[in-house]
Design a protein around this motif. Sequence first.
Motif, PDB file in Angstrom:
ATOM      1  N   UNK A 273       0.778  -1.186   0.085  1.00 51.34           N
ATOM      2  CA  UNK A 273      -0.112   0.418  -0.304  1.00 51.34           C
ATOM      3  C   UNK A 273       0.964   1.186   0.278  1.00 51.34           C
ATOM      4  N   UNK A 274       2.535   1.017   0.597  1.00 51.13           N
ATOM      5  CA  UNK A 274       3.229   2.183   0.804  1.00 51.13           C
ATOM      6  C   UNK A 274       3.931   2.679  -1.008  1.00 51.13           C
TER       7      UNK A 274
ATOM      8  N   UNK B 144      13.802  -1.059   4.382  1.00 50.30           N
ATOM      9  CA  UNK B 144      13.633   0.710   4.591  1.00 50.30           C
ATOM     10  C   UNK B 144      12.598   1.140   4.335  1.00 50.30           C
ATOM     11  N   UNK B 145      12.495   0.855   2.461  1.00 50.70           N
ATOM     12  CA  UNK B 145      11.727   1.699   1.733  1.00 50.70           C
ATOM     13  C   UNK B 145      10.882   2.367   1.689  1.00 50.70           C
TER      14      UNK B 145
ATOM     15  N   UNK C 280       9.152   6.058   4.903  1.00 51.72           N
ATOM     16  CA  UNK C 280       7.249   6.860   4.209  1.00 51.72           C
ATOM     17  C   UNK C 280       6.447   6.335   5.259  1.00 51.72           C
ATOM     18  N   UNK C 281       6.365   5.604   5.330  1.00 49.76           N
ATOM     19  CA  UNK C 281       5.576   5.431   6.953  1.00 49.76           C
ATOM     20  C   UNK C 281       5.640   6.901   7.899  1.00 49.76           C
TER      21      UNK C 281
ATOM     22  N   UNK D  44      12.720  16.898   6.694  1.00 45.76           N
ATOM     23  CA  UNK D  44      12.227  15.356   6.960  1.00 45.76           C
ATOM     24  C   UNK D  44      12.189  14.442   6.108  1.00 45.76           C
ATOM     25  N   UNK D  45      12.558  15.112   4.530  1.00 46.24           N
ATOM     26  CA  UNK D  45      12.872  13.936   3.891  1.00 46.24           C
ATOM     27  C   UNK D  45      14.397  13.510   3.752  1.00 46.24           C
ATOM     28  N   UNK D  46      14.833  14.426   4.304  1.00 43.97           N
ATOM     29  CA  UNK D  46      16.513  14.645   4.046  1.00 43.97           C
ATOM     30  C   UNK D  46      17.101  13.550   5.234  1.00 43.97           C
ATOM     31  N   UNK D  47      16.075  13.565   6.266  1.00 43.68           N
ATOM     32  CA  UNK D  47      15.943  12.730   7.590  1.00 43.68           C
ATOM     33  C   UNK D  47      16.116  10.930   7.662  1.00 43.68           C
TER      34      UNK D  47
END
Length: 217
Positions: free
Chosen positions: A16-17, A150-151, A155-156, A184-187
């Motif tokens: 779903x993600x 991790x992918x 995202x979760x 946020x997307x950097x960490x």
Amino acid sequence: MKQKKSWWILVIVSLGVIIPFMAPYLTFNPAKSRAMITSTTLQYPILVTHIIFAFISLITGFLQFIDRIRIKNPHIHRYIGKIYVSSVFVSGILALVVTFYIKDFTKAVAFLTLAILWLFTCWKGYRMAIIKDFKEHRIWMMRNFGLTLVAVTARIFVPVLLLTYYILNGFTLPEGREKMIEEILNVNIWVGIVLNFVIVEWSIMKKEDNSTIRNNL
């Protein structure tokens, strides 16, 4: 042996993600890329191929841990395992190339670390299977699949990280919404790596403790 309900929940959540994230790339239109594209002749095809093989790794990885296949149909398990290992190596090597196109240093190092760990743990798991040390093979493949996931985890946890950012900044956005999302997307990859590492290592220790208890009975 019946697979745990939590396992199937993980499968459903992961698909779903990942599927909505992956869908735009299947159009093969660079304009729909979620990542910044500076080269449509090299970077974009490499990125798309990396994502496709990572998805294959995710699917075959889940199949590898289904007891009905692993225990009752070992020949199918080995066949799927070859697909999984090949997909990880292709996707992992391409991830190393993708890293050079990431402009933010923090994000680039996180992606590079993930790619190296992914390739290394896969090689160790494959090597253990070759020498028929199946206990260590299972342990290393658990670690490797944890990195595959991790992918999903990264995202979760984006909503959780967004809330954390907001709280730590006194319920304000000092540099605006776009800067918050950028940070946020950097960490989030680092968070995914650390969280999955802790979960997998805890699972490994729990299995070993249970095995020790059974042997001592």
